[in-house]
Design a protein around this motif. Structure first.
Motif, PDB file in Angstrom:
ATOM      1  N   LYS A 169     -29.479  64.785  -4.824  1.00 55.60           N
ATOM      2  CA  LYS A 169     -30.221  63.523  -4.763  1.00 55.60           C
ATOM      3  C   LYS A 169     -31.631  63.787  -5.280  1.00 55.60           C
ATOM      4  CE  LYS A 169     -30.597  59.158  -3.454  1.00 55.60           C
ATOM      5  NZ  LYS A 169     -29.779  58.086  -4.030  1.00 55.60           N
ATOM      6  N   VAL A 191     -24.224  61.294 -13.761  1.00 56.67           N
ATOM      7  CA  VAL A 191     -25.403  60.722 -13.115  1.00 56.67           C
ATOM      8  C   VAL A 191     -24.997  59.381 -12.513  1.00 56.67           C
ATOM      9  CG1 VAL A 191     -27.744  59.865 -13.418  1.00 56.67           C
ATOM     10  CG2 VAL A 191     -26.979  61.871 -14.730  1.00 56.67           C
ATOM     11  N   SER A 192     -25.279  59.197 -11.237  1.00 52.45           N
ATOM     12  CA  SER A 192     -25.022  57.915 -10.577  1.00 52.45           C
ATOM     13  C   SER A 192     -26.366  57.227 -10.342  1.00 52.45           C
ATOM     14  CB  SER A 192     -24.293  58.136  -9.243  1.00 52.45           C
ATOM     15  OG  SER A 192     -24.137  56.915  -8.547  1.00 52.45           O
ATOM     16  N   ARG A 193     -26.504  56.002 -10.882  1.00 54.17           N
ATOM     17  CA  ARG A 193     -27.784  55.294 -10.799  1.00 54.17           C
ATOM     18  C   ARG A 193     -27.526  53.823 -10.481  1.00 54.17           C
ATOM     19  NH1 ARG A 193     -30.850  56.011 -16.073  1.00 54.17           N
ATOM     20  NH2 ARG A 193     -31.142  58.099 -15.164  1.00 54.17           N
ATOM     21  N   ASN A 194     -28.013  53.390  -9.325  1.00 54.79           N
ATOM     22  CA  ASN A 194     -27.858  51.984  -8.915  1.00 54.79           C
ATOM     23  C   ASN A 194     -26.405  51.510  -9.033  1.00 54.79           C
ATOM     24  OD1 ASN A 194     -30.666  51.809  -8.487  1.00 54.79           O
ATOM     25  ND2 ASN A 194     -31.011  51.308 -10.643  1.00 54.79           N
ATOM     26  N   THR A 244     -29.806  61.291 -22.397  1.00 57.11           N
ATOM     27  CA  THR A 244     -29.897  60.799 -21.015  1.00 57.11           C
ATOM     28  C   THR A 244     -31.080  61.440 -20.295  1.00 57.11           C
ATOM     29  OG1 THR A 244     -27.494  60.532 -20.929  1.00 57.11           O
ATOM     30  CG2 THR A 244     -28.667  60.565 -18.825  1.00 57.11           C
ATOM     31  N   ILE A 256     -32.982  61.866 -16.429  1.00 55.49           N
ATOM     32  CA  ILE A 256     -32.802  61.763 -14.977  1.00 55.49           C
ATOM     33  C   ILE A 256     -33.987  61.021 -14.385  1.00 55.49           C
ATOM     34  CG2 ILE A 256     -32.657  63.099 -12.834  1.00 55.49           C
ATOM     35  CD1 ILE A 256     -31.261  65.296 -14.434  1.00 55.49           C
ATOM     36  N   ALA A 257     -33.686  60.136 -13.413  1.00 59.68           N
ATOM     37  CA  ALA A 257     -34.743  59.341 -12.773  1.00 59.68           C
ATOM     38  C   ALA A 257     -34.745  59.582 -11.265  1.00 59.68           C
ATOM     39  CB  ALA A 257     -34.527  57.852 -13.072  1.00 59.68           C
ATOM     40  N   GLY A 313     -34.251  58.914  -7.545  1.00 55.43           N
ATOM     41  CA  GLY A 313     -33.239  58.103  -6.873  1.00 55.43           C
ATOM     42  C   GLY A 313     -31.834  58.322  -7.405  1.00 55.43           C
ATOM     43  N   ASP A 314     -31.719  58.985  -8.565  1.00 50.51           N
ATOM     44  CA  ASP A 314     -30.398  59.277  -9.119  1.00 50.51           C
ATOM     45  C   ASP A 314     -29.643  60.272  -8.239  1.00 50.51           C
ATOM     46  OD1 ASP A 314     -30.932  57.680 -11.273  1.00 50.51           O
ATOM     47  OD2 ASP A 314     -31.141  59.292 -12.737  1.00 50.51           O
ATOM     48  N   THR A 315     -28.331  60.202  -8.332  1.00 47.76           N
ATOM     49  CA  THR A 315     -27.472  61.259  -7.830  1.00 47.76           C
ATOM     50  C   THR A 315     -26.930  62.001  -9.041  1.00 47.76           C
ATOM     51  OG1 THR A 315     -26.821  60.098  -5.814  1.00 47.76           O
ATOM     52  CG2 THR A 315     -25.317  61.778  -6.626  1.00 47.76           C
TER      53      THR A 315
END
Length: 452
Positions: free
Chosen positions: A387, A413-416, A426, A428-429, A431-433
């Motif tokens: 996380k 990457v899981s985002r929102n 890509t 990474i931000a 809050g990403d998983t």
């Protein structure tokens, strides 16, 4: 970290082995001096012979300076008592193995009232893993990330598969599904493949995808994706009980074959919708009489590894069933894999995964946290879920510009609630998983994927 493990049975020994490999300061407690001698001789750990629920014994093991106490004796009540004393004596994190189905229904109350950091039920965890592969029988192992939104599936390439003898890059051209091939095990070797890597028959391939895309992928390569309609389970122990409850709730018919009559009577009361057969499954006539040749899945869960192996071999030869084999004592080696025993389930390894995941999460820095950890490709590789928090050094940089360690892949990457199979552009931000697959062991923080 300073970790005390109470109980040196199969589970305790496995946890001690894996945590000592990660350079933690380990002490083990067990009343059996022979078990202590075995563990201390084989691993770099300290041993204390005694009752783990004793305040004096815990003090001798160093509870005052311990970060975590893990209680995995054969008694749920003793494990809970060990943790309760540890909280008072050392104010450390506590983890208890709690296996009794009676406690499983009230585990949240027990955890909260006793101040436990974590509870582990190896049998329930094993049953859950088995139910996943029976839902998707083409896979030999299924792990979930991002609260079920991402799946990592392992499967074997059959000789007539369209994936045989094509490159990883060509897979994406032929199969129009958003999946990523993240690891391949071939013989003793595990590879994090690039686009030019050629897939071969008998490779064990790991893919990452959303449940929807993984289903589409398997359909396009001509592999069945529907869950089984029935299951024959040999052995009526705790795993069989938990598994039957899950399968019945999924609408799967269950038949359990158990040779102990008293246990059969208990199961008949606990599982009124299951068919309970009192008989010895090592007698092949009983298996044939109960319809093994027509069953869609066969799960061998006796307490004897060798018995489970022979039962699964017989089921493989007499049916087209999805086969699941429980192995607890015999190591996962080349000999076992030549038998083609379907999905191998080992409760002690599942438990060790939970413990290692928790320990690494406690060690994290401000950048990220190990949310989930799975051992894949027969434990030769790891898949980790991080996380992303503030101040992570990877945020906002295209992946192609990052200097990543060798034998490592950012798989997803899981985002929102959106699943992204990443490419070089890509970023990474916060809050990403992020899911990372690697053959390098011991990653504790997302920044550990970078070369120093």
């Amino acid at each position: 970290m300073r970790i005390i493990i109470v109980g040196c049975g199969k589970v305790g020994r496995t946890i001690a082995e894996q945590l000592s490999e990660e350079n933690h300061d380990i002490a083990v407690i067990d009343p059996n001096g022979v078990a202590i001698h075995d563990v201390t001789n084989n691993f770099d750990v300290m041993g204390v012979v005694g009752n783990g629920a004793s305040y004096n014994v815990q003090m001798e093991a160093g509870i005052e300076n311990a970060d975590i106490l893990v209680a995995v004796t054969g008694s749920d009540e003793l494990n809970l008592l060990c943790c309760l004393i540890a909280k008072k004596a050392g104010d450390c994190s506590t983890i208890a193995r709690v296996r009794n189905p009676m406690y499983n229904k009230e585990i949240n109350f027990i955890k909260e009232e006793l101040g436990l950091s974590m509870t582990i039920n190896p049998e329930f965890a094993a049953a859950t893993e088995i139910s996943r592969v029976l839902r998707f029988p083409s896979a030999i192992k299924i792990d979930t990330f991002a609260k079920g939104k991402v799946e990592l599936l392992e499967f074997i390439i059959n000789e007539d598969s369209m994936l045989h003898d094509i490159s990883v890059a060509d897979v994406t051209k032929k199969v129009k599904s958003d999946v990523l091939i993240c690891a391949v095990k071939r013989g003793d070797e595990v590879v994090i493949p690039n686009g030019s890597f050629m897939l071969k028959e008998n490779d064990v391939v790991s893919i990452v995808a959303s449940p929807l895309n993984s289903g589409s992928f398997f359909r396009q390569i001509g592999v069945q994706t529907h869950q089984v309609h029935n299951a024959m389970i040999v052995g009526g122990g705790t795993i069989a009980y938990y598994l039957s409850e899950i399968l019945l709730a999924m609408g799967i018919d269950v038949t359990i074959i158990e040779k102990d009559r008293e246990r059969c009577e208990q199961l008949s009361e606990l599982l009124p919708n299951a068919v309970i057969i009192n008989g010895d499954a090592t007698n092949q006539d009983i298996l044939i009489e109960e319809g093994i040749e027509h069953c869609e899945s066969f799960v061998s869960l006796t307490g004897i590894d060798e018995g489970n192996i022979f039962l699964s071999l017989f089921a493989r030869n007499r049916s087209k069933a999805k086969i699941v084999t429980k192995i607890n004592r015999i190591s996962f080696d080349d000999i076992i894999h030549t038998f083609n025993l379907g999905s191998l389930i080992c409760p002690k390894f599942i438990t060790a995964e939970y413990i290692v995941r928790y320990v690494r999460a406690m060690q994290n820095t401000i950048g990220s946290n190990v949310e989930t950890l799975y051992r894949i490709a027969d434990s030769d590789a790891e898949a980790l879920e991080f996380k992303i928090r503030e101040n992570t050094p990877l945020v906002g940089i295209p992946l192609e510009e990052l200097s990543l360690k060798d034998h490592l892949l950012i798989a997803c990457v899981s985002r929102n609630r959106k699943i992204i199979i990443p490419n070089g552009k890509t970023q990474i931000a916060v809050g990403d998983t992020v899911i990372v697959v690697t053959t390098q062991k011991g990653l504790q923080d997302i920044k550990d994927i970078l070369k120093k």
